[in-house]
Design an enzyme around this catalytic site. Structure first.
Site, PDB file in Angstrom:
ATOM      1  N   SER A 142      -4.233  29.004 -20.343  1.00 43.91           N
ATOM      2  CA  SER A 142      -4.650  27.893 -19.502  1.00 43.91           C
ATOM      3  C   SER A 142      -3.505  26.882 -19.406  1.00 43.91           C
ATOM      4  O   SER A 142      -2.946  26.483 -20.424  1.00 43.91           O
ATOM      5  CB  SER A 142      -5.878  27.220 -20.103  1.00 43.91           C
ATOM      6  OG  SER A 142      -6.229  26.115 -19.320  1.00 43.91           O
ATOM      7  N   GLY A 143      -3.142  26.517 -18.177  1.00 40.60           N
ATOM      8  CA  GLY A 143      -2.071  25.542 -17.979  1.00 40.60           C
ATOM      9  C   GLY A 143      -0.692  26.175 -17.879  1.00 40.60           C
ATOM     10  O   GLY A 143       0.307  25.487 -17.739  1.00 40.60           O
ATOM     11  N   THR A 169      -2.196  29.659 -11.289  1.00 38.32           N
ATOM     12  CA  THR A 169      -2.694  29.291  -9.968  1.00 38.32           C
ATOM     13  C   THR A 169      -1.553  28.814  -9.077  1.00 38.32           C
ATOM     14  O   THR A 169      -1.487  29.178  -7.897  1.00 38.32           O
ATOM     15  CB  THR A 169      -3.797  28.223 -10.112  1.00 38.32           C
ATOM     16  OG1 THR A 169      -4.819  28.763 -10.948  1.00 38.32           O
ATOM     17  CG2 THR A 169      -4.384  27.834  -8.791  1.00 38.32           C
ATOM     18  N   ASN A 219      -5.509  21.414 -19.187  1.00 38.13           N
ATOM     19  CA  ASN A 219      -4.958  21.464 -17.841  1.00 38.13           C
ATOM     20  C   ASN A 219      -5.788  20.565 -16.926  1.00 38.13           C
ATOM     21  O   ASN A 219      -6.999  20.708 -16.860  1.00 38.13           O
ATOM     22  CB  ASN A 219      -4.994  22.928 -17.352  1.00 38.13           C
ATOM     23  CG  ASN A 219      -4.395  23.108 -15.968  1.00 38.13           C
ATOM     24  OD1 ASN A 219      -3.987  22.137 -15.320  1.00 38.13           O
ATOM     25  ND2 ASN A 219      -4.354  24.348 -15.511  1.00 38.13           N
ATOM     26  N   SER A 253      -7.717  22.958 -14.182  1.00 40.96           N
ATOM     27  CA  SER A 253      -7.986  24.254 -14.786  1.00 40.96           C
ATOM     28  C   SER A 253      -8.982  25.069 -13.979  1.00 40.96           C
ATOM     29  O   SER A 253     -10.075  24.587 -13.659  1.00 40.96           O
ATOM     30  CB  SER A 253      -8.511  24.034 -16.202  1.00 40.96           C
ATOM     31  OG  SER A 253      -8.610  25.259 -16.866  1.00 40.96           O
ATOM     32  N   SER A 254      -8.615  26.300 -13.657  1.00 43.55           N
ATOM     33  CA  SER A 254      -9.524  27.189 -12.916  1.00 43.55           C
ATOM     34  C   SER A 254     -10.601  27.657 -13.880  1.00 43.55           C
ATOM     35  O   SER A 254     -10.289  28.224 -14.923  1.00 43.55           O
ATOM     36  CB  SER A 254      -8.795  28.427 -12.399  1.00 43.55           C
ATOM     37  OG  SER A 254      -7.546  28.107 -11.875  1.00 43.55           O
ATOM     38  N   GLY A 285      -6.252  33.836 -19.043  1.00 42.73           N
ATOM     39  CA  GLY A 285      -5.465  34.604 -20.015  1.00 42.73           C
ATOM     40  C   GLY A 285      -6.171  34.682 -21.359  1.00 42.73           C
ATOM     41  O   GLY A 285      -7.190  34.029 -21.584  1.00 42.73           O
ATOM     42  N   GLU A 344      -7.318  34.094 -25.003  1.00 47.53           N
ATOM     43  CA  GLU A 344      -7.494  32.823 -25.714  1.00 47.53           C
ATOM     44  C   GLU A 344      -7.819  33.062 -27.181  1.00 47.53           C
ATOM     45  O   GLU A 344      -8.645  33.890 -27.518  1.00 47.53           O
ATOM     46  CB  GLU A 344      -8.629  32.001 -25.080  1.00 47.53           C
ATOM     47  CG  GLU A 344      -8.264  31.463 -23.713  1.00 47.53           C
ATOM     48  CD  GLU A 344      -9.328  30.530 -23.142  1.00 47.53           C
ATOM     49  OE1 GLU A 344     -10.445  30.453 -23.685  1.00 47.53           O
ATOM     50  OE2 GLU A 344      -9.021  29.882 -22.122  1.00 47.53           O
TER      51      GLU A 344
HETATM   52  P1  ATP Z   1      -5.848  27.626 -15.893  1.00 43.26           P
HETATM   53  O1  ATP Z   1      -5.991  28.919 -16.629  1.00 43.26           O
HETATM   54  O2  ATP Z   1      -6.348  26.481 -16.704  1.00 43.26           O
HETATM   55  O3  ATP Z   1      -6.385  27.661 -14.523  1.00 43.26           O
HETATM   56  P2  ATP Z   1      -3.193  27.915 -14.769  1.00 43.26           P
HETATM   57  O4  ATP Z   1      -2.387  28.925 -15.503  1.00 43.26           O
HETATM   58  O5  ATP Z   1      -3.789  28.320 -13.496  1.00 43.26           O
HETATM   59  O6  ATP Z   1      -4.265  27.330 -15.790  1.00 43.26           O
HETATM   60  P3  ATP Z   1      -1.898  25.919 -13.168  1.00 43.26           P
HETATM   61  O7  ATP Z   1      -3.063  25.134 -12.758  1.00 43.26           O
HETATM   62  O8  ATP Z   1      -1.296  26.881 -12.203  1.00 43.26           O
HETATM   63  O9  ATP Z   1      -2.231  26.649 -14.552  1.00 43.26           O
HETATM   64  O10 ATP Z   1      -0.711  24.943 -13.632  1.00 43.26           O
HETATM   65  C1  ATP Z   1      -0.949  23.782 -14.368  1.00 43.26           C
HETATM   66  C2  ATP Z   1      -0.056  22.673 -13.897  1.00 43.26           C
HETATM   67  O11 ATP Z   1       1.305  22.976 -14.204  1.00 43.26           O
HETATM   68  C3  ATP Z   1      -0.058  22.455 -12.394  1.00 43.26           C
HETATM   69  O12 ATP Z   1      -1.088  21.605 -12.007  1.00 43.26           O
HETATM   70  C4  ATP Z   1       1.309  21.849 -12.160  1.00 43.26           C
HETATM   71  O13 ATP Z   1       1.299  20.479 -12.456  1.00 43.26           O
HETATM   72  C5  ATP Z   1       2.179  22.519 -13.200  1.00 43.26           C
HETATM   73  N1  ATP Z   1       2.930  23.673 -12.651  1.00 43.26           N
HETATM   74  C6  ATP Z   1       2.646  24.978 -12.755  1.00 43.26           C
HETATM   75  N2  ATP Z   1       3.560  25.744 -12.135  1.00 43.26           N
HETATM   76  C7  ATP Z   1       4.460  24.908 -11.601  1.00 43.26           C
HETATM   77  C8  ATP Z   1       5.673  25.068 -10.828  1.00 43.26           C
HETATM   78  N3  ATP Z   1       6.118  26.270 -10.479  1.00 43.26           N
HETATM   79  N4  ATP Z   1       6.328  23.949 -10.479  1.00 43.26           N
HETATM   80  C9  ATP Z   1       5.885  22.725 -10.829  1.00 43.26           C
HETATM   81  N5  ATP Z   1       4.776  22.506 -11.552  1.00 43.26           N
HETATM   82  C10 ATP Z   1       4.057  23.575 -11.942  1.00 43.26           C
HETATM   83 MG    MG Z   2      -5.628  28.258 -12.734  1.00 39.99          MG
END
Ligand code: ATP
Ligand code: MG
Length: 761
Positions: A178-179, A183, A224, A227-228, A453, A455
């Site tokens: 997560s984070g 996404t 996050n 967070s999705s 992912g 956990e």
């Molecule tokens: P979750 O499992 O909680 O959904 P996730 O893996 O989907 O987590 P994201 O929401 O994609 O995580 O990313 C978290 C934060 O990290 C984003 O809101 C953004 O601020 C930052 N981030 C991620 N990737 C990038 C990138 N390529 N460039 C800039 N910031 C990023």
């Molecule tokens: Mg996500």
């Protein structure tokens, strides 16, 4: 370079096919050479570079580059790569492949905002937690024209597009904690697809599904801000000419999440859309839905967190409405959606009062109750009844049971959760209708999977149990593809190949899936027993599963599972309750009698999702609604549907890594990164690919490509003879390649010299 340049890659430590263990700690032949630098693990667990000052017996004195002098076990020192390899863009190029060299290489690149690195076939993406100048039209153009080849989501998306146009199904498997950035990464890939495959206009619709699904499916958690809370597979279809023709979204959701509608921890938020609606609705809509400020709703109030730094909820609401327009959800449906959201919020405000001396309760006829009744379109009296009684079947008699306070609250919360879950599913369905691929399917598609992912926390509950099960399934896909197929290819081509050993996780999957004695079956069975408790469940597991090597019964209510990514101990507290779908048939019946269209649709959907469609009067028998699917079984069903879609597709793997837990830029915590590299299989991939023959080419292609470089003519002109002659002329060492029936197999870094000569001829 293409990642396999001989000039930079030092020769491999002697690797014969039988020498397949490219051990991380194989230092015996290097230790003692004073001029070399070594990685030394500090008491903190971090690795630091240093030089050996002296060695006596098993111990060495090492002078660290950062200043300290340390006495360490010589065996524990790992050789550092030469400076020229600092920051290589494919980990395969590293001469010494061990944990510190991988960690250092990624960190070196991360420090220069090079957040993407290849690990053989896998793209590693490290979350920068800041804007990095790597995206947008100029970059898209550069990757399209191939004027750059540094690792990037664009680069692998470009490869995928080319594969797909040749005719085929391709998919991106995006995994990470997560984070970690799954996404965002998925959106970056979609951006590239839209730029290259756009034209019909449907690409805008596809891109606009992101803000909608994020509003309804994401929430702020401690890990996050966005967070999705669901897994997603988006399948994008293309025409023969490579233009986007439509898309389909499939979701996968555990509907009892901790940060679900009705329950939120301090500092976290419920789904974004609730706050967006409260902040951004027009005065007319506010009046119609009797909307209040977010802090007046009990469901939102409990976590004491209403805003996210840097996010304007009102503005986001306007963007969501605009996106809904674009995906053709008409204004009337939009209003129904908002009414359902308001109904969920108002449900939380319904309170109860004791009506007799047996502690039975009744809903108080206040603003909450009347507003909910109005929003879903039912009588206030009917609603009151649904919260104060439950129809039961005892033997042949239908009886009506009165509810106590806690039962009434559960009933109310279950209705709120279910309304929201149904709304989400319905919305996805509407979006899919709008994006629908025309009748003429071409068999060309690119799918992107963005799913929770693996956990492992201090305390792991039902949610981690489901998530880790899903990851175990995905891992098998990953394993099968990278390792099994690889190995099969060697064997098929008659290569002398001592089998690559890879961790097959079938045993662990059996532990979950076996019927009747697997974790999921036993959980479902225990959930249907009226007297089942978390303790009886834990005992049953220990009784039946102790012989499985992936299972360990722990003290009390706990048990452990050996996952591919490590052992996780689960606490069964709450398992049964979370697994039971608490919505009672009385509530479904209430929804089906509502005058508004959405509740009616939801009721039908809930019933058709039951294992056995219920007909006639809705009476329950036994302790739970035995006809209804359990949460875990429903999740497993969604997961299987998703996995089915991935059959026969060519996978591309993206592994997202979170460099720190603070969502902060310029902060790289070695231990945290290492643990993730292990969990998502990156280290394993590097090791296995490196010890095998990652570069391969058919005899024909090889002969055609390099044949003209031959200085002497070959007696026989068949591709194999020509190929062998080329290999000899270029002095490619016998241990660096193998000749298969149809292909030539090369170790890392062998083709470079041929390519160079070819390009300069
Ligand atoms: P979750 O499992 O909680 O959904 P996730 O893996 O989907 O987590 P994201 O929401 O994609 O995580 O990313 C978290 C934060 O990290 C984003 O809101 C953004 O601020 C930052 N981030 C991620 N990737 C990038 C990138 N390529 N460039 C800039 N910031 C990023
Ligand atoms: Mg996500």
């Amino acid at each position: 370079g293409d990642g396999y340049l001989d000039s930079v890659t030092s020769p491999l430590p002697a690797l014969s096919p039988s020498h397949r263990e490219c051990r991380w700690s194989d230092t015996s032949s290097y230790a003692g050479k004073k001029k070399l630098q070594y990685w030394c693990q500090l008491p903190s667990g971090n690795w630091a570079l240093g030089k050996i000052l002296s060695t006596s017996g098993a111990e060495s004195v090492i002078s660290l580059n950062e200043g300290n002098v340390l006495k360490v076990n010589t065996e524990s020192l790992l050789p550092a790569n030469p400076d020229i390899l600092d920051g290589v863009d494919n980990l395969m190029q590293l001469s010494y492949l061990h944990e510190p060299s991988v960690l250092f290489n990624l960190q070196y690149r991360y420090n220069q905002d090079m957040i993407y690195t290849k690990a053989g076939p896998v793209l590693v993406a490290i979350n920068p937690f800041k804007k990095v100048p790597l995206y947008g039209n100029d970059y898209i153009e550069a990757y399209r024209r191939k004027s750059t080849d540094s690792p990037h989501v664009y680069a692998i998306t470009d490869t995928a597009i080319r594969e797909m146009i040749r005719g085929g199904l391709t998919f991106f498997d995006v995994v990470g904690e997560s984070g970690a950035g799954k996404t965002e990464t998925a959106k970056i890939a979609m951006q590239y697809l839209a730029a290259l495959g756009g034209g019909s206009g449907i690409e805008y619709e596809i891109l606009k599904t992101n803000p909608i699904l994020e509003a309804f499916g994401n929430a702020k958690t401690s890990r996050n801000d966005n967070s999705s809370r669901f897994g997603k597979l988006i399948e994008i279809h293309f025409s023969e000419t490579g233009k986007i023709s439509g898309a389909k979204i499939q979701t996968c959701k555990i509907t009892c999440f901790y940060c679900e509608v009705v329950q939120c921890a301090e500092g976290e938020r419920s789904y974004h859309i609730f706050y967006q609606l409260c902040a951004g609705a027009t005065p007319a809509l506010r009046e119609k839905l009797n909307l209040k400020h977010a802090n007046e709703y009990k469901y939102l109030k409990q976590s004491n967190c209403y805003s996210i730094a840097g996010v304007d909820d009102a503005e986001r609401f306007r963007m969501v409405m605009e996106a809904l327009d674009i995906v053709h959800v008409n204004k009337q449906d939009q209003e129904s959606v908002f009414a359902m959201l308001a109904a969920v919020l108002w449900l939380g405000n319904i309170s109860f009062t004791v009506v007799d001396n047996e502690n039975h309760v009744e809903a108080v006829e206040d603003e909450g109750l009347t507003t909910v009744a109005k929003l879903i379109g039912c009588d206030v009296e009917e609603l009151k009844l649904a919260f104060s009684t439950r129809k039961m079947k005892v033997g042949n008699d239908n009886i009506v049971q009165k509810l106590t306070l806690s039962q009434a609250i559960d009933t109310r919360d279950a209705l709120a959760k279910s309304l929201y879950a149904c709304l989400f599913e319905w919305l996805v369905e509407q979006i899919n209708k709008s994006l629908e691929v025309g009748k003429r399917r071409t068999g060309r598609s690119i799918s992107i999977l963005d799913i929770y992912g693996f956990e492992s926390f201090e305390r792991n509950s039902f949610e981690q149990f489901c998530i880790n099960y899903a990851n175990e399934r995905l891992q098998q896909h990953f394993n099968r593809h990278l390792f099994k197929l690889e190995q099969e290819e060697y064997i098929q081509d008659g290569i002398d190949w001592a089998k690559v050993e890879f961790e097959d996780n079938q045993d662990c999957l059996n532990l979950f899936e076996k019927k009747p004695l697997g974790l999921l079956s036993l959980l479902d069975e225990e959930s249907t027993f009226p007297n089942g408790t978390d303790m009886t469940f834990a005992n049953k597991l220990k009784q039946h599963l102790n012989s499985n090597s992936c299972f360990r019964g722990d003290r009390g209510k706990a048990f452990s599972v050996c996952h591919y990514a490590g052992e996780v101990t689960y606490d069964t507290s709450g398992f049964l309750e979370k697994n039971r779908d608490l919505l009672h048939l009385d509530s479904i019946q209430l929804l089906s009698s509502c005058k508004c269209p959405l509740p009616q649709i939801f009721a039908v959907n809930m019933l058709t999702q039951s294992e056995k469609p219920v007909v006639g009067p809705l009476y329950r028998s036994g302790g739970a609604d035995s006809q209804k699917l359990s949460v875990a079984t429903k999740f497993k069903g969604q997961l299987f549907q998703l996995m089915q879609r991935l059959e026969n597709t060519t996978p591309h793997f993206i592994r997202c890594i979170k460099p720190n837990n603070l969502q902060r830029p310029e902060t790289y915590e070695q231990g945290l990164v290492l643990q993730q590299l292990r969990c998502c299989g990156v280290l394993e991939v590097v090791r296995i690919s490196r010890s095998g023959y990652p570069t391969r080419m058919s005899h024909q292609k090889f002969a055609r490509r390099y044949g003209f470089l031959l200085l002497e003519s070959v007696a026989s002109q068949d591709p194999l003879s020509v190929s062998v002659a080329i290999l000899h002329q270029f002095n490619i060492l016998p241990e660096m390649y193998q000749v298969g029936y149809t292909k030539l197999f090369f170790r890392t870094g062998q083709i470079g010299v041929l390519e160079d000569t070819r390009n300069h001829t």
